[in-house]
Design an enzyme around this catalytic site. Structure first.
Site, PDB file in Angstrom:
ATOM      1  N   SER A 294       0.826  -1.206   0.000  1.00 33.13           N
ATOM      2  CA  SER A 294       0.000   0.000   0.000  1.00 33.13           C
ATOM      3  C   SER A 294       0.865   1.262   0.000  1.00 33.13           C
ATOM      4  O   SER A 294       2.006   1.259   0.473  1.00 33.13           O
ATOM      5  CB  SER A 294      -0.901   0.021   1.235  1.00 33.13           C
ATOM      6  OG  SER A 294      -1.738  -1.102   1.256  1.00 33.13           O
TER       7      SER A 294
HETATM    8  N1  SAH Z   1      -1.094  -4.555   3.850  1.00 31.68           N
HETATM    9  C1  SAH Z   1      -0.441  -4.918   2.613  1.00 31.68           C
HETATM   10  C2  SAH Z   1      -1.321  -4.576   1.430  1.00 31.68           C
HETATM   11  C3  SAH Z   1      -1.302  -5.680   0.443  1.00 31.68           C
HETATM   12  S1  SAH Z   1      -2.535  -5.546  -0.814  1.00 31.68           S
HETATM   13  C4  SAH Z   1       0.919  -4.267   2.524  1.00 31.68           C
HETATM   14  O1  SAH Z   1       1.182  -3.309   3.244  1.00 31.68           O
HETATM   15  O2  SAH Z   1       1.745  -4.743   1.738  1.00 31.68           O
HETATM   16  C5  SAH Z   1      -3.880  -6.447  -0.071  1.00 31.68           C
HETATM   17  C6  SAH Z   1      -3.607  -7.892   0.265  1.00 31.68           C
HETATM   18  O3  SAH Z   1      -4.851  -8.453   0.710  1.00 31.68           O
HETATM   19  C7  SAH Z   1      -3.132  -8.764  -0.875  1.00 31.68           C
HETATM   20  O4  SAH Z   1      -1.936  -9.400  -0.532  1.00 31.68           O
HETATM   21  C8  SAH Z   1      -4.266  -9.784  -1.042  1.00 31.68           C
HETATM   22  O5  SAH Z   1      -3.846 -11.078  -1.424  1.00 31.68           O
HETATM   23  C9  SAH Z   1      -4.865  -9.804   0.345  1.00 31.68           C
HETATM   24  N2  SAH Z   1      -6.235 -10.305   0.431  1.00 31.68           N
HETATM   25  C10 SAH Z   1      -7.279 -10.097  -0.426  1.00 31.68           C
HETATM   26  N3  SAH Z   1      -8.379 -10.742  -0.003  1.00 31.68           N
HETATM   27  C11 SAH Z   1      -8.033 -11.385   1.154  1.00 31.68           C
HETATM   28  C12 SAH Z   1      -8.730 -12.240   2.059  1.00 31.68           C
HETATM   29  N4  SAH Z   1     -10.012 -12.576   1.877  1.00 31.68           N
HETATM   30  N5  SAH Z   1      -8.065 -12.718   3.131  1.00 31.68           N
HETATM   31  C13 SAH Z   1      -6.756 -12.397   3.349  1.00 31.68           C
HETATM   32  N6  SAH Z   1      -6.038 -11.606   2.520  1.00 31.68           N
HETATM   33  C14 SAH Z   1      -6.667 -11.107   1.432  1.00 31.68           C
END
Ligand code: SAH
Length: 224
Positions: free
Chosen positions: A74
């Site tokens: 993010s």
């Molecule tokens: N907090 C992360 C943001 C990653 S983007 C960072 O700082 O890097 C969002 C993430 O949510 C992705 O890795 C995606 O695979 C995950 N995601 C999406 N749906 C999800 C679910 N139902 N359960 C767990 N993770 C999920």
């Protein structure tokens, strides 16, 4: 946007951070991040450790960056803003993050909250983040490979839940796993155009606020 403006204080030093990190902190201040605890955490966490070698020179830009598997780390402003909203006016002891991704938001939370739980549905991302956070020395993070649409029941309830992917609708399990006076921060809406919702538990009911437009990858069901 009242929650964003809470905890306003005078600018601090940020002396520990390098030049690109200091520029990032200045940019975050200009964009409304005023909670000094959050700014100190962002200044402390080495974002370059959460991206591939080829992107390390861009790690302190205020942008989302690819982390593989069609996901992104993010944007620092989004991480700071969501963290500020989660902490505004409270001291959560146990926080669940849904969507570990790179683990960057997890690390920022772990600087501020005694115990952090985080779940990710893509196994390689979950495993890489778990190793990375351990190598960085975080001992107050519990990583799980799970579908966070169901929350993470074994460790519920949570004082705070922060969802880092956009949900079509608010999963009921997340509300159920909020403790008394717990707070859920979640982007709600279709792909890339969500509104950031804050849901506070109030006794038997909840109170909801809309903090405006944000852009996230989608929250998806099931593990891969
Ligand atoms: N907090 C992360 C943001 C990653 S983007 C960072 O700082 O890097 C969002 C993430 O949510 C992705 O890795 C995606 O695979 C995950 N995601 C999406 N749906 C999800 C679910 N139902 N359960 C767990 N993770 C999920």
């Amino acid at each position: 946007m009242s929650l964003l403006r809470m905890h306003q204080r005078r600018s601090g030093g940020d002396a520990a951070a390098g030049a690109p990190q200091q520029r990032l902190i200045s940019a975050l201040r200009q964009q409304g991040i005023s909670d000094e605890r959050v700014l100190a955490a962002i200044a402390k966490v080495p974002r370059h450790a959460f991206v591939d070698d080829a992107l390390k020179n861009r790690a302190y830009e205020n942008n989302a960056l690819p982390i593989g598997h069609a996901q992104t780390i993010s944007q620092p402003w989004v991480v700071a803003m969501m963290t500020q909203v989660l902490l505004a006016g409270r001291k959560p002891q146990r926080v669940l993050e849904v969507g570990t991704g790179s683990g960057y938001q997890t690390a920022v939370l772990a600087e501020l909250v005694p115990t952090v739980f985080t779940v990710e549905r893509i196994r390689p991302l979950s495993e890489t983040a778990r190793r990375r956070l351990a190598t960085l020395g975080y001992r107050n993070i519990h990583c799980g490979y799970a579908d966070g649409m169901n929350g993470w029941l074994p460790y519920a309830p949570y004082d705070g839940i922060l969802v880092t992917a956009g949900a079509d609708t608010i999963p009921s399990a997340l509300i159920q796993q909020l403790g008394p006076s717990g707070r859920l921060v979640i982007p709600v809406g279709s792909h890339g155009a969500q509104s950031l919702r804050v849901i506070d538990r109030r006794g038997a009911g909840t109170r909801e606020q809309d903090l405006g437009r944000v852009s996230f990858v989608p929250l998806l069901a099931g593990k891969v």
